[in-house]
Design a protein around this motif. Structure first.
Motif, short mmCIF file in Angstrom:
data_model
loop_
_atom_site.label_atom_id
_atom_site.label_comp_id
_atom_site.label_asym_id
_atom_site.label_seq_id
_atom_site.Cartn_x
_atom_site.Cartn_y
_atom_site.Cartn_z
N HIS A 113 0.81 -1.22 0.00
CA HIS A 113 0.00 0.00 0.00
C HIS A 113 0.85 1.27 0.00
O HIS A 113 0.32 2.37 0.18
CB HIS A 113 -0.93 -0.01 1.21
N SER A 114 2.15 1.14 -0.17
CA SER A 114 3.00 2.33 -0.21
C SER A 114 2.76 3.09 -1.51
O SER A 114 2.80 2.50 -2.59
CB SER A 114 4.47 1.93 -0.11
N GLU A 115 2.52 4.36 -1.41
CA GLU A 115 2.31 5.16 -2.62
C GLU A 115 3.63 5.46 -3.33
O GLU A 115 3.64 6.03 -4.41
CB GLU A 115 1.61 6.48 -2.27
N PHE A 116 4.74 5.06 -2.73
CA PHE A 116 6.05 5.36 -3.34
C PHE A 116 6.69 4.13 -4.00
O PHE A 116 7.76 4.22 -4.56
CB PHE A 116 7.01 5.90 -2.26
N LEU A 117 6.03 2.98 -3.89
CA LEU A 117 6.57 1.75 -4.46
C LEU A 117 5.58 1.13 -5.43
O LEU A 117 4.36 1.28 -5.26
CB LEU A 117 6.88 0.73 -3.35
#
Length: 426
Positions: A113-117
């Motif tokens: 759920h990471s918006e950076f991965l």
């Protein structure tokens, strides 16, 4: 439930979580289910249950060989770009983990759920059923390097049966579409499920391997279980009537699986895969008379029966003569040449393909993506194909345009990974 009452992968995960592993079926157990071979995604309850069916990834043998053949194929051959054997081993571990998840109807990796991965799964199969997905892995001759170049220190473990195939009469092979260090055969009853699996395995291999070539296939051209009817290929004829069936355990042991003590120990329980992209000259075939088509094959087109017989499964009588004393089945008929020796029996598992049109001639680039599994390709496939390449009347209507030979190790044990025993020595 997904839209329209269909059971999605997320639904499946919830259901199987409650019901345990009872829906996971081994290659042999799968064929015992009534109607298993007709499993399709559908909106009604019965078909939705069929859509829930999964084929166990871990077993004595890899799935996708004796498994009742699915309707769609995505085959990919990859070349390794890493020179580190430990990175290759780790890749196989990662592929095994992802393959086990995807064949159970789960995403290739945990939800991220990471918006950076980037997500751990590309997502196009989230709302689809498992569709009996199987993933089968193999090692090509080049994986082990040449005599003067032991790529990963595993050269001594290369089986003699994995020696490259000899040149065959009539081959017009495209090297860019042949061979490869590794292969992945994805089979499923939904083409998007097969595509998704290969896409995610390739994504996982990024930086370690690159796709050398791939082939999509549709409409199986063989039956690998007695629960399946004999299909027709793009020539419109029944194909593989006398194929080995998964239920023929003795024949599978004799002709398909590598026994203990034959070659290196890491291949015991494995098998060898031969892939041949066979382009059919369809426009030429379509202009040929029914009589010539049947004489070329050695079977009646509509019934599939041997020439002179009525039923598809009537025995082929190679001694039968016509009223004027000529062989009923021509000397150069495909069925006659393919039945020369029982020692050459192979398990066929091919698919039809179409890659659009040949831009130069404006003709269909379509045909048969032949796949066979055998215990020793140099004692089974090679003599069979040498005879066909030299004398088969069908050669007027086909061209072999790609070729590959792979060693498929046995299935992964619980907690292990595909090809594990090959890496025991490092």
């Amino acid at each position: 439930m997904g839209d329209g009452g269909r059971l999605s992968r997320r639904d499946l995960f919830r259901v199987t979580g409650a019901a345990g592993a009872g829906l996971a079926l081994g290659a042999g157990g799968y064929a015992a289910l009534s109607g298993a071979a007709d499993a399709r995604d559908s909106g009604d309850e019965a078909a939705a249950l069929a859509g829930l069916q999964t084929v166990a990834f871990r077993d004595v043998h890899q799935a996708g060989i004796a498994t009742a053949q699915q309707e769609h194929l995505h085959f990919a051959a990859l070349d390794l770009v890493t020179e580190e054997v430990l990175e290759v081993r780790d890749l196989l571990r990662a592929w095994t983990e992802a393959a086990e998840r995807m064949t159970r109807g789960r995403p290739a990796g945990e939800e991220n759920h990471s918006e950076f991965l980037p997500p751990e799964d590309t997502g196009e199969a989230f709302d689809l059923s498992p569709a009996r997905l199987t993933l089968t892995f193999g090692f090509g001759p080049s994986f082990f390097g040449e005599e003067d170049e032991d790529r990963f220190g595993l050269g001594a473990a290369r089986p003699a049966a994995l020696a490259p195939l000899p040149p065959l009469t009539g081959d017009v092979l495209d090297e860019a579409r042949s061979d490869g260090d590794l292969c992945v055969q994805a089979c499923a009853d939904d083409p998007q499920v097969a595509f998704h699996a290969v896409r995610n395995l390739v994504r996982i291999s990024r930086g370690l391997a690159v796709v050398r070539w791939s082939q999509l296939g549709f409409g199986r051209t063989a039956s690998t279980s007695r629960t399946q009817a004999t299909p027709r290929n793009l020539m419109g004829v029944k194909d593989g009537t006398n194929n080995i069936k998964a239920e023929d355990a003795d024949l599978m042991d004799r002709h398909v699986w590598v026994p203990e003590g034959e070659g290196p120990s890491w291949m015991a329980g494995g098998t060898y895969l031969v892939a041949r992209r066979i382009r059919m000259l369809i426009e030429v075939w379509d202009r040929v008379s029914l009589g010539e088509q049947e004489a070329s094959i050695g079977r009646h087109k509509y019934s599939g029966a041997p020439i002179g017989k009525e039923d598809e499964f009537d025995p082929v009588d190679l001694e039968a003569k016509s009223e004027n004393g000529e062989p009923l089945i021509a000397e150069d008929a495909h069925v006659r040449l393919a039945r020369h020796s029982d020692e050459e029996k192979i398990l066929r598992r091919g698919y039809s393909f179409t890659d659009g049109f040949d831009a130069e001639r404006g003709q269909l680039d379509a045909g048969l993506f032949f796949i066979s599994f055998q215990r020793d390709p140099h004692k089974q496939f090679v003599p069979l194909q040498q005879r066909l390449a030299a004398n088969d009347r069908l050669n007027e209507y086909i061209r072999h345009t790609a070729s590959a030979l792979l060693a498929c190790p046995p299935g992964a044990r619980e907690g292990g990974y595909v090809g594990e025993r090959l890496f025991d020595r490092i």
